[in-house]
Design a protein around this motif. Structure first.
Motif, PDB file in Angstrom:
ATOM      1  N   GLY A 105      -9.445   8.209  11.355  1.00  0.00           N
ATOM      2  CA  GLY A 105      -8.215   7.505  11.260  1.00  0.00           C
ATOM      3  C   GLY A 105      -8.739   5.814  11.174  1.00  0.00           C
ATOM      4  O   GLY A 105      -8.047   4.962  11.494  1.00  0.00           O
ATOM      5  N   ARG A 127       0.940  -1.310   0.115  1.00  0.00           N
ATOM      6  CA  ARG A 127      -0.003   0.110  -0.046  1.00  0.00           C
ATOM      7  C   ARG A 127       0.902   1.229   0.045  1.00  0.00           C
ATOM      8  O   ARG A 127       0.631   2.135  -0.555  1.00  0.00           O
ATOM      9  CB  ARG A 127      -0.810  -0.020   1.176  1.00  0.00           C
ATOM     10  N   ASN A 147     -11.968   2.815   9.939  1.00  0.00           N
ATOM     11  CA  ASN A 147     -13.117   2.487   9.155  1.00  0.00           C
ATOM     12  C   ASN A 147     -14.232   2.004  10.109  1.00  0.00           C
ATOM     13  O   ASN A 147     -14.091   2.062  11.396  1.00  0.00           O
ATOM     14  CB  ASN A 147     -13.005   1.201   8.058  1.00  0.00           C
TER      15      ASN A 147
END
Ligand code: PMP
Length: 296
Positions: A190, A60, A192
């Motif tokens: 910060g 990522r 989900n």
């Protein structure tokens, strides 16, 4: 808190003392937010120190960097090896790992050729210290996906997260929940977000969120527990009628939410699907139950 006189960090190819590492104050990243970072957690497990999904995190980092035209001068594999050496040098087992890719001097908005990489690690408790979080609807929205790459961990995107967090803390809440620019629930600054309603879990789809690695793991774990997870947009009104809700993220792991805008959710945290996922997540990251979860 993040380092002592003895701490070793990785900086541009060298393992050096944190107190001796230097950077350029004319760095474009420092002024304009054109950098990329990630956050990884290492756990002491039955198989020794293991950094959870470390390769995925570095992939990522490399992908997020490419989105803003930065070529990271290491492969994911090399970064994994560097990180394990860093943990060893600092004698860390349970740790939070922070890689940062940042650019060299450039006071213009043009491409910057000098790319720097910094990796540090320190002991860090869970980002949210309890599972009784009081959450408020933020007055800030998630950044518009047409204004930046909001699915990449670009440093400049985080001013939005800082503003939302500070607003929530100033108002006496533990955390903020942000809507997307269409007015649907998106995520926290910060982490989900998942909500539970009538035995089904709902989480916002990709588009306006940062699609977290923990979110993906939780979806996998939910499948194993035969929990239905529906990815779709939902509104504040739907959230107000939910039975429970929780956040997911590497630093937070899984954290239960007690109330939204001062209204408590129907279920006690311990009775929710989120709690079962929280327990299972803890097990896989700390007890070596990794069959389908590559630790590295
Ligand atoms: N959203 C944002 C904005 C984040 O910065 C993060 C990482 N802290 C997450 C969600 C969660 O992502 P992950 O599970 O990959 O840590």
């Amino acid at each position: 808190m993040y380092y002592t006189k003895k701490t070793i960090v990785f900086h541009n190819g060298n393992f050096v003392k944190a107190t001796e590492a230097k950077t350029d104050l004319f760095s474009q990243t420092l002024h304009y937010g054109s950098g990329v970072f990630d956050g990884i957690r290492a756990y002491e497990t039955v198989a020794g120190t293991q950094a959870f999904k470390i390769r995925e995190h570095y992939e990522r980092l490399i992908k997020s960097s490419a989105r803003i035209h930065i070529k990271v001068p290491y492969t994911a594999e090399e970064l994994v090896n560097i990180t394990y050496r860093l943990l060893e040098d600092n004698k860390l087992d349970n740790a939070y790992i922070r890689p940062l890719v940042y650019l060299g001097p450039n006071m213009r908005l043009t491409k910057t050729n000098e790319v720097n990489i910094f990796i540090s690690a320190w002991k860090w408790p869970r980002y949210q210290l309890n599972d009784q979080l009081d959450v408020m609807l933020s007055s800030f929205q998630r950044p518009n996906p047409k204004a930046s790459y909001v699915d990449a961990k670009i440093t400049g995107n985080y001013i939005n997260s800082i503003l939302a967090t500070q607003e929530a803390k100033l108002k006496g809440f533990d955390e903020a929940l942000l809507l997307d620019s269409g007015g649907f629930i998106a995520q926290s600054p910060g982490d989900n977000f998942f909500m539970e309603k009538d035995g089904v879990l709902f989480t916002p789809p990709e588009g306006h969120i940062l699609p977290g690695i923990t979110r993906k793991t939780i979806k996998q774990l939910a499948k194993e527990l035969d929990f239905e997870v529906v990815e779709r947009l939902f509104t504040v009104q739907e959230l107000e009628a939910a039975d429970g809700a929780f956040f997911t993220g590497t630093a937070t792991e899984v954290a239960g939410i007690k109330s939204f805008n001062h209204q408590a959710f129907k279920k006690k945290w311990e009775d929710t699907m989120g709690y079962q996922l929280f327990t299972k997540y803890k097990q896989i990251v700390t007890h070596g139950e990794y069959d389908s979860y590559s630790i590295i």
